[in-house]
Design a protein around this motif. Structure first.
Motif, mmCIF file in Angstrom:
data_model
loop_
_atom_site.group_PDB
_atom_site.id
_atom_site.type_symbol
_atom_site.label_atom_id
_atom_site.label_comp_id
_atom_site.label_asym_id
_atom_site.label_seq_id
_atom_site.Cartn_x
_atom_site.Cartn_y
_atom_site.Cartn_z
ATOM 1 N N ASP A 46 64.542 -86.287 -13.557
ATOM 2 C CA ASP A 46 64.827 -85.644 -14.837
ATOM 3 C C ASP A 46 64.820 -86.689 -15.944
ATOM 4 O O ASP A 46 65.524 -87.696 -15.861
ATOM 5 N N ALA A 48 63.591 -87.126 -20.534
ATOM 6 C CA ALA A 48 63.430 -86.428 -21.814
ATOM 7 C C ALA A 48 62.774 -87.370 -22.803
ATOM 8 O O ALA A 48 62.910 -88.593 -22.693
ATOM 9 N N THR A 74 60.867 -83.193 -14.421
ATOM 10 C CA THR A 74 61.396 -82.424 -15.555
ATOM 11 C C THR A 74 61.479 -83.320 -16.783
ATOM 12 O O THR A 74 61.937 -84.460 -16.696
ATOM 13 N N THR A 75 61.048 -82.793 -17.933
ATOM 14 C CA THR A 75 61.302 -83.474 -19.197
ATOM 15 C C THR A 75 61.686 -82.442 -20.247
ATOM 16 O O THR A 75 61.665 -81.237 -19.983
ATOM 17 N N LYS A 76 62.042 -82.944 -21.432
ATOM 18 C CA LYS A 76 62.577 -82.070 -22.464
ATOM 19 C C LYS A 76 61.954 -82.388 -23.812
ATOM 20 O O LYS A 76 61.642 -83.552 -24.101
ATOM 21 N N LEU A 107 61.872 -78.350 -20.728
ATOM 22 C CA LEU A 107 63.048 -77.693 -21.290
ATOM 23 C C LEU A 107 63.143 -77.899 -22.796
ATOM 24 O O LEU A 107 62.733 -78.936 -23.314
ATOM 25 N N HIS A 109 65.538 -79.158 -25.222
ATOM 26 C CA HIS A 109 66.642 -80.062 -24.927
ATOM 27 C C HIS A 109 67.968 -79.582 -25.506
ATOM 28 O O HIS A 109 69.023 -79.754 -24.897
ATOM 29 N N SER A 150 68.208 -76.191 -22.148
ATOM 30 C CA SER A 150 69.300 -77.122 -21.860
ATOM 31 C C SER A 150 70.329 -77.047 -22.979
ATOM 32 O O SER A 150 69.968 -76.887 -24.149
#
Length: 278
Positions: A46, A48, A74-76, A107, A109, A150
């Motif tokens: 994870d 971002a 996963t990134t944001k 996501l 953020h 998120s």
């Protein structure tokens, strides 16, 4: 053992229950950390844009001996972006930084830019829908496999669910002993939205708490393992962060269960420290 378990999201995509968080691991160090984590068994990571380490995470993944298809990333989006064109560009920029063909989960953020969090009431409903529209298009184009949110409250989740054709697969929020947002978790569960627990170790604040240590001793585990098991038994995906190989292995090795009575007591345990979004 939880390290062997996967969970199916509401779109049919499978994801590991235990992932490695990378917040506060700088871009120069995170490449090595990712490779070490893969070597001890992690298959999900994870990050971002606002963490500033996406390119290092990408290098750690594509320099490993594991197939890309076996890694869940996963990134944001940057929290400051709340428009369609800006979101489209942010997604393409993220792919360039990762040097990867797709992102497993993307996501929003935060429903608000960081400078506004806990300061103003504007939840940016229209801006979040613009984010979501661009994310849906990226999903259809194969640039991402899953999309979620998120730090979203009930009203933020409802805005997406009631005005979009695709439901979020997750809501990534802070969940740990001392901070269990029960109503929000139930609301998301009823919608089929999985909870991902960031900061499951409370940024390390509770690892020396005598109450936590007493329960950990009862189960012959570390305080960190107790806290991770707590979140896992609540049904969460957990994102423990560490750049220490021994801690990574320990966090992945959760093979016990907390009794129902002890879970009930731990849910009631309160922490007085103010928490922050990540």
């Amino acid at each position: 053992m939880y390290s062997d378990k996967i969970l199916m999201l509401n779109n049919g995509v499978e994801v590991p229950r235990i992932q490695l968080g990378t917040w506060l691991i700088n871009n120069d160090d995170v490449r090595k950390v990712i490779r070490q984590a893969i070597n001890v068994g992690y298959r999900a990571f994870d990050t971002a844009k606002d963490y500033g380490n996406e390119s290092g995470v990408g290098k750690g993944i594509w320099n490993s001996d594991v197939e890309r298809s076996d890694i869940f990333l996963t990134t944001k989006l940057p929290a400051s972006i709340k428009d369609y064109e800006g979101t489209k560009k942010a997604i393409d920029d993220a792919l360039d930084r990762f040097s990867l063909e797709y992102i497993d989960m993307l996501l929003i953020h935060s429903p608000q830019p960081w400078i506004e969090v806990n300061r103003i009431n504007d939840r940016h409903f229209e801006g979040n829908l613009e984010n979501w529209r661009a994310m849906e298009d990226a999903l259809k184009a194969g640039k991402v496999r899953s999309i979620g949110v998120s730090n979203f409250l009930q009203e933020d989740v409802a805005n997406i669910v009631n005005n979009s054709s695709i439901k979020p697969v997750v809501n990534q929020i802070e969940v740990h002993i001392g901070n269990v947002p029960t109503d929000l978790m139930k609301y998301c569960k009823n919608l089929g939205i999985q909870i991902e627990a960031y900061s499951p170790l409370a940024h390390g604040r509770l690892l020396k708490d005598p109450r936590i240590r007493t329960y950990a001793e009862k189960y012959h585990v570390s305080p960190a393992q107790l806290m991770l098991s707590f979140d896992l038994q609540l049904g969460c995906i957990v994102l423990p962060k560490s750049d220490n190989v021994k801690e990574m292995q320990e966090n992945l090795n959760i093979d016990f269960e907390i009794s129902a009575d002890d879970m009930a007591d731990l849910v009631k345990l309160k922490e007085n420290t103010q928490t922050m979004a990540v």
